[in-house]
Design a protein around this motif. Structure first.
Motif, short mmCIF file in Angstrom:
data_model
loop_
_atom_site.label_atom_id
_atom_site.label_comp_id
_atom_site.label_asym_id
_atom_site.label_seq_id
_atom_site.Cartn_x
_atom_site.Cartn_y
_atom_site.Cartn_z
N LEU A 1 5.16 6.38 -16.06
CA LEU A 1 5.45 6.79 -17.28
C LEU A 1 6.25 8.17 -17.43
N ARG A 2 5.99 8.95 -16.28
CA ARG A 2 6.43 10.45 -16.34
C ARG A 2 7.64 10.46 -16.12
N ARG A 3 8.52 9.27 -15.73
CA ARG A 3 9.92 9.14 -15.64
C ARG A 3 10.41 9.73 -16.82
N THR A 4 11.75 10.56 -16.52
CA THR A 4 12.43 11.14 -17.67
C THR A 4 13.66 9.89 -17.97
N GLN A 5 14.10 9.24 -17.07
CA GLN A 5 14.79 8.25 -17.19
C GLN A 5 14.21 6.58 -17.37
N GLU A 6 15.11 5.86 -18.05
CA GLU A 6 14.51 4.55 -18.22
C GLU A 6 14.53 3.64 -16.96
N ALA A 7 13.68 2.73 -17.01
CA ALA A 7 13.63 1.94 -15.67
C ALA A 7 14.86 1.34 -14.99
N GLY A 8 15.90 0.99 -16.01
CA GLY A 8 17.30 0.45 -15.90
C GLY A 8 18.09 1.31 -15.21
N ALA A 9 18.05 2.65 -15.56
CA ALA A 9 19.00 3.80 -14.85
C ALA A 9 18.28 4.19 -13.59
N VAL A 10 17.04 4.15 -13.19
CA VAL A 10 16.35 4.20 -12.02
C VAL A 10 16.63 3.13 -11.06
N LEU A 11 16.64 1.98 -11.54
CA LEU A 11 17.27 0.76 -10.64
C LEU A 11 18.49 0.84 -10.51
#
Length: 314
Positions: free
Chosen positions: A211-221
């Motif tokens: 949850l500490r990501r600042t980007q959405e999971a789609g952007a990380v993927l």
């Protein structure tokens, strides 16, 4: 939660192997380095037993047509006697697995997720639910590991990613069409029980790391896909395993990646003892880094090299 949605979350447990569910956003924007290689390694047995393994780092979810398989992977697969995957999803009994998820993923009656989490995790969870338009009450009956999976799958599906377009699914279909044997390194039940058996404090930490990501999971993927296409193993490691350098979150990576990597390396070593060729497809997060499958096989004395996207003419 809808029955089918929970089942989908279960079958996507392997996302953790690709780092998509637990990877924080890198401090700097990732720029892929095109190595000219596929995300594919040839492993030759180093102990005179005659076995060969082709190891592929998989992205478990993709958009339609996005993850085009390079010629080297197609050639290596054609040479192989059997396909080896983390989990053969075609063997999973949907009803039994949904029942197991509900059994292991729900909190006891009267308990609430937010009451069991660190306050920092609760704050992050509330923000994530608001961002995705989800009702936090809908997650309150779930244990942290399942709540994290639901959030990850929701984000990725909304971004257009589907498990059916992942690398491992592509090769499972090809193996069945070709009549190749399919072997599993793990099982769906085993993966779920591993997550469910994680101590409560570590489950909290796993969820907080996600949850500490600042980007959405789609952007990380999208970044992971770019690294995969470029054959950029170092870049993939920096994206997926960044949190392992943080002493607070190191136990998460030990649990999700490194312990399982060691088990996979032992299994692949046993396959290399056979004078056959195996095509091994596991999450990209298991392949890269100093404790990844490729490095562990090298330490075992095997000959390992990353292959170019276009195979040399024979």
């Amino acid at each position: 939660m809808k029955h089918l949605f929970l089942l989908t979350s279960l079958l996507l447990t392997a996302l953790l192997g690709g780092g998509c569910a637990s990877t924080p956003t890198p401090a700097k924007t990732y720029t892929p380095v095109d190595t000219g290689h596929a995300f594919l390694w040839e492993v030759k047995d180093g102990h005179g037993r005659g076995g060969t393994a082709y190891v592929v780092g998989s992205i478990h979810m993709g958009r339609e047509g996005e993850l085009t398989l390079p010629p080297a992977m197609e050639t290596a697969f054609a040479k192989s006697d059997a396909l080896v995957v983390e989990v053969d999803v075609g063997k999973v009994d949907a009803n039994s697995m949904a029942k197991l998820v509900m059994e292991l993923g729900r909190l006891p009656e009267g308990q609430r997720l937010s009451q069991r989490l660190d306050p920092e995790t609760v704050t992050l969870l509330s923000r994530a639910a608001d961002r995705m338009g989800l009702q936090l009450d809908g997650l309150e009956s779930l244990r942290p590991w399942l709540a994290g999976m639901v959030l990850s799958v929701t984000e990725l599906q909304r971004a257009g990613y589907q498990q059916g377009h992942g690398v491992d699914r592509a090769f499972l279909g090809r193996a069945r069409d070709a009549g190749k044997a399919i072997l599993e390194l793990e099982t769906a039940e085993g993966q779920v029980r591993m997550l469910a058996g994680t101590p409560d404090k570590l489950q909290d930490l796993m969820l907080r790391d996600q949850l500490r990501r600042t980007q959405e999971a789609g952007a990380v993927l999208e970044q992971l896909v770019a690294a995969w296409k470029a054959g950029d193993a170092d870049g993939m490691a920096s994206l997926i395993l960044q949190g392992a350098n943080d002493a607070t979150y190191r136990p998460v990576y030990e649990r999700i990646f490194f312990e399982r990597n060691a088990q996979m390396a032992t299994s692949v070593d046993a396959l290399l003892a056979q004078p056959r060729t195996h095509f091994v497809v596991v999450g990209a997060g298991h392949v890269v880094g100093p404790q990844g499958l490729v490095a562990l096989l090298q330490k075992q004395g095997h000959s390992v090299r990353q292959l170019p996207r276009t195979p040399a003419a024979e």
